[in-house]
Design an enzyme around this catalytic site. Structure first.
Site, PDB file in Angstrom:
ATOM      1  N   ALA A   1       0.843  -1.197   0.000  1.00  0.00           N
ATOM      2  CA  ALA A   1       0.000   0.000   0.000  1.00  0.00           C
ATOM      3  C   ALA A   1       0.874   1.241   0.000  1.00  0.00           C
ATOM      4  O   ALA A   1       2.089   1.155  -0.129  1.00  0.00           O
ATOM      5  CB  ALA A   1      -0.924  -0.020   1.216  1.00  0.00           C
ATOM      6  N   ASN A   2       0.278   2.405   0.158  1.00  0.00           N
ATOM      7  CA  ASN A   2       1.028   3.653   0.297  1.00  0.00           C
ATOM      8  C   ASN A   2       0.331   4.524   1.331  1.00  0.00           C
ATOM      9  O   ASN A   2      -0.719   4.169   1.845  1.00  0.00           O
ATOM     10  CB  ASN A   2       1.157   4.357  -1.065  1.00  0.00           C
ATOM     11  CG  ASN A   2      -0.191   4.718  -1.641  1.00  0.00           C
ATOM     12  OD1 ASN A   2      -0.922   5.520  -1.076  1.00  0.00           O
ATOM     13  ND2 ASN A   2      -0.547   4.104  -2.756  1.00  0.00           N
ATOM     14  N   ARG A   3       0.907   5.676   1.619  1.00  0.00           N
ATOM     15  CA  ARG A   3       0.445   6.487   2.752  1.00  0.00           C
ATOM     16  C   ARG A   3      -0.700   7.439   2.440  1.00  0.00           C
ATOM     17  O   ARG A   3      -1.021   8.292   3.265  1.00  0.00           O
ATOM     18  CB  ARG A   3       1.614   7.294   3.323  1.00  0.00           C
ATOM     19  CG  ARG A   3       2.682   6.440   3.967  1.00  0.00           C
ATOM     20  CD  ARG A   3       3.672   7.297   4.725  1.00  0.00           C
ATOM     21  NE  ARG A   3       4.856   6.546   5.101  1.00  0.00           N
ATOM     22  CZ  ARG A   3       4.891   5.693   6.122  1.00  0.00           C
ATOM     23  NH1 ARG A   3       3.810   5.510   6.864  1.00  0.00           N
ATOM     24  NH2 ARG A   3       5.992   5.030   6.377  1.00  0.00           N
TER      25      ARG A   3
ATOM     26  N   ALA B   1      -3.965   7.747  -5.148  1.00  0.00           N
ATOM     27  CA  ALA B   1      -2.551   7.363  -5.146  1.00  0.00           C
ATOM     28  C   ALA B   1      -2.507   5.891  -5.538  1.00  0.00           C
ATOM     29  O   ALA B   1      -2.514   5.004  -4.684  1.00  0.00           O
ATOM     30  CB  ALA B   1      -1.943   7.589  -3.772  1.00  0.00           C
TER      31      ALA B   1
END
Ligand code: CTP
Ligand code: CA
Length: 223
Positions: A33-35, A99
């Site tokens: 995942a990402n932030r 994102a």
């Protein structure tokens, strides 16, 4: 409220918004995942709906809840997000605030990976579809106005200008996420709006204010 009453400058316009991160499975219990919190996308969805637009809000697993007054489509992966976006077309405006994970695990395991004495798993990656570029380069039924986002660190405007050309979208909202700005993970954004007429520097402001200003610009462009 204006939107709910059928008024507002975006009344009768169908607007697609992507938001949040995507999660790319490794196995049934793990993912990449990402932030992204999804805060900017949610603020945009709310602002566009507030101006009377019919908003389709395609979102990955975000920290913040989707805004009220939009049609929510929940997805996990980039591939699912592309499918949901294509199913939501046609639309008048598309704003890509998600994102999206650039890569997925090439062959995610359908069983939980276990520790073994033979060493650790080697993950191989495959590139995810570029949703913004795919929609921007449609030859039939392309949304009339397509807005991308670009989070950049160094040479923010040069990178974002090149990104706009490469993908073929109309506007790019370039966000300076250099560590010294303290932007990343915060509640404010410092953005530049890049279009075919040039670059506009917006003052640093809250994500809600960025959303209001961008929604107003979209409404102006459509009128
Ligand atoms: N985007 C998308 N699909 C992807 C990747 C990005 O729709 N697979 C969209 C994002 O929602 C954003 C824009 O493209 O509006 C730019 O995303 P960004 O990650 O900055 O661009 P990339 O082309 O992935 O370049 P980079 O290598 O800088 O990450
Ligand atoms: Ca990327």
């Amino acid at each position: 409220l204006e939107g709910a009453l059928g008024g507002g400058p975006l009344a009768g316009k169908r607007v697609l918004v992507t938001s949040g991160p995507t999660h790319e499975p490794i196995d049934p219990v793990r993912y990449i995942a990402n932030r992204s919190s999804g805060a900017q996308g949610a603020a945009l969805g709310a602002a566009l709906a507030g101006l009377g637009a019919e908003v389709v809000f395609v979102t990955g697993p975000a920290d913040v809840p989707p805004p009220a007054g939009v049609q929510v489509v929940k997805v996990q992966t980039a591939q699912q997000m592309l499918q949901a976006v294509q199913a939501a077309l046609p639309c008048d405006v598309a704003v890509f605030a998600a994102a999206v994970a650039d890569w997925r695990v090439a062959s995610a395991s359908d069983r939980k990976l276990k520790k073994t004495k033979d060493g650790m798993p080697k993950l191989e990656f495959a590139e995810n579809p570029d949703i913004l570029a795919t929609v921007s380069q449609m030859t039939e039924g392309r949304p009339g106005l397509i807005v991308g986002f670009a989070a950049e660190t160094n040479d923010v405007i040069a990178h974002a200008t090149a990104k706009r050309k490469r993908k073929g979208c109309d506007w790019i909202v370039a966000n300076d996420v250099s560590p010294e700005t303290g932007i990343m993970g915060g509640s404010e954004n410092a953005v530049h709006l890049i279009s075919d007429t040039g670059v506009e520097d917006w003052p640093r402001m809250g994500k809600d204010a960025v959303a209001q200003k961008l929604a107003a610009r979209i409404a102006a462009a459509l009128s």
